[in-house]
Scaffold this active site. Sequence first.
Site, short mmCIF file in Angstrom:
data_model
loop_
_atom_site.label_atom_id
_atom_site.label_comp_id
_atom_site.label_asym_id
_atom_site.label_seq_id
_atom_site.Cartn_x
_atom_site.Cartn_y
_atom_site.Cartn_z
N GLU A 94 0.91 -1.19 0.14
CA GLU A 94 -0.03 -0.13 0.05
C GLU A 94 0.99 1.39 -0.06
OE1 GLU A 94 -2.34 1.71 -0.74
OE2 GLU A 94 -4.08 1.29 0.79
N ASP A 95 0.48 2.23 -0.65
CA ASP A 95 1.12 3.51 -0.81
C ASP A 95 1.22 4.42 0.35
OD1 ASP A 95 -1.22 3.69 -1.62
OD2 ASP A 95 -0.97 5.67 -2.90
N ASP A 98 -3.96 5.98 5.36
CA ASP A 98 -4.29 7.34 5.87
C ASP A 98 -5.57 7.11 6.79
OD1 ASP A 98 -5.67 9.82 5.81
OD2 ASP A 98 -5.52 10.23 3.80
N PHE A 147 -1.89 16.60 2.16
CA PHE A 147 -2.17 16.08 0.98
C PHE A 147 -0.89 15.85 0.16
CE2 PHE A 147 -3.93 14.53 -2.83
CZ PHE A 147 -5.27 13.78 -2.45
N ARG A 160 1.35 11.18 -10.36
CA ARG A 160 1.60 9.93 -10.14
C ARG A 160 3.13 9.79 -10.72
NH1 ARG A 160 -2.85 7.06 -8.12
NH2 ARG A 160 -4.74 7.49 -9.11
C1 PRP Z 1 -5.63 6.05 -1.56
C2 PRP Z 1 -4.35 5.49 -1.29
C3 PRP Z 1 -4.76 4.42 -0.40
C4 PRP Z 1 -5.81 4.86 0.36
C5 PRP Z 1 -5.64 5.20 1.82
O1 PRP Z 1 -6.21 5.21 -2.61
O2 PRP Z 1 -3.59 5.17 -2.51
O3 PRP Z 1 -5.08 3.20 -1.18
O4 PRP Z 1 -6.41 5.61 -0.43
O5 PRP Z 1 -6.72 5.85 2.27
P1 PRP Z 1 -7.56 5.33 3.48
O6 PRP Z 1 -6.41 4.77 4.40
O7 PRP Z 1 -8.08 6.50 4.00
O8 PRP Z 1 -8.36 4.20 3.04
P2 PRP Z 1 -7.18 5.82 -3.52
O9 PRP Z 1 -8.63 5.39 -3.26
O10 PRP Z 1 -7.08 7.25 -3.78
O11 PRP Z 1 -7.04 5.06 -5.14
P3 PRP Z 1 -5.65 5.13 -5.95
O12 PRP Z 1 -4.63 4.56 -5.23
O13 PRP Z 1 -6.23 4.65 -7.27
O14 PRP Z 1 -5.28 6.82 -5.92
#
Ligand code: PRP
Length: 173
Positions: A94-95, A98, A147, A160
């Site tokens: 996971e990146d 949050d 952010f 990205r």
């Molecule tokens: C973002 C990020 C994580 C997630 C974290 O993904 O890449 O996967 O939100 O947030 P959380 O802990 O509040 O759930 P996003 O849904 O924006 O999709 P993406 O990875 O395609 O940008």
Amino acid sequence: MLKPLFTKEEIDCAVKRLADSIEKDFDDEEILFVCLLKGSFMFLSDLIRSIKNPSRVDFMRVSSYGSAMKSKGEITITKDLEEDIEGKNVIIVEDIIDSGLTLKVIKEMLIKRRPKTLKICALLDKKACRVVEMEGDYVGLAIDDGFVVGYGIDYAEYYRNLPNICIVEEDSL
Ligand code: PRP
């Protein structure tokens, strides 16, 4: 305006540290890396190149933000895994953690498929924003609220492709 937060070199060091910890924990065992799209694709590609274990890769697409700044608190799975994970060592890549909602939902879903082990490897950890209890097993860099974009992470699908990680300054949101 973008304000640099982590350089490519700092990211590389964090990724190498994570890879070393994973290698140490799993000896020569096989690992299935589950990349959460889209944000984790760059992190996954660097991470697995630093890991010598026999490895497989699969992808899941979940959405928690849309193009808005705040988490929706609602997770949609738009692409499921192709691999059967039963009996396998699975590491979710996971990146960013949050609110923790994405990983909570994914973890609960994957545990039901009876993997041998299920771990979480996250590059960034934004602890101040947690809505649910969620800890990564392998965590790269702690960040404050704000952010972030770059190194796979987007704002409205842009940025990205940045090699480093930046903060989007309030006045440009
Ligand atoms: C973002 C990020 C994580 C997630 C974290 O993904 O890449 O996967 O939100 O947030 P959380 O802990 O509040 O759930 P996003 O849904 O924006 O999709 P993406 O990875 O395609 O940008």
